[in-house]
Scaffold this active site. Structure first.
Site: not given
Length: 83
Positions: A22, A45, A52-53, A79
């Site tokens: 972050y 949002n 966002c993961h 991933e």
DNA sequence: CGTATGACGTGCA
DNA sequence: GTGCACGCCATAC
């Protein structure tokens, strides 16, 4: 162009298999002290185009996820972003 | 405009 | 290494 949009754009720019904290996202967004707002923005949002993961905490923790932390963990594992 | 909230981060015990 | 408290910024109401 609000900080919110900037954050979303930065997150969307994260390469597959890559994870950013972050704080890193907030820095790239233009406000290295707004990591608080980053999480807040992503939580309220989020777009289907926004991975966002791939945004995790600076300590290496996954943090949270709108669809469920389990899903996030699973995605990162797929991933190879995490062990 | 002012208050409340949050997927965080750092410091200290 | 774990737990608690404070501080920080932007958004939403």
């Amino acid at each position: 162009m609000s900080f919110k949009d900037n954050v979303l754009k930065v997150v969307a720019n994260i390469s597959k298999g890559k994870t950013l904290s972050y704080k890193e996202v907030s820095c790239l967004a233009g406000s290295p002290r707004a990591y608080r707002a980053v999480g807040n923005i992503l939580n309220k949002n989020y777009d289907p185009k926004i991975p966002c993961h791939r945004v995790i905490r600076s300590n290496g923790q996954l943090g949270g996820y709108n669809r469920g932390v389990v899903k996030k963990k699973k995605l990162l594992k797929q991933e190879k972003a995490i062990s």
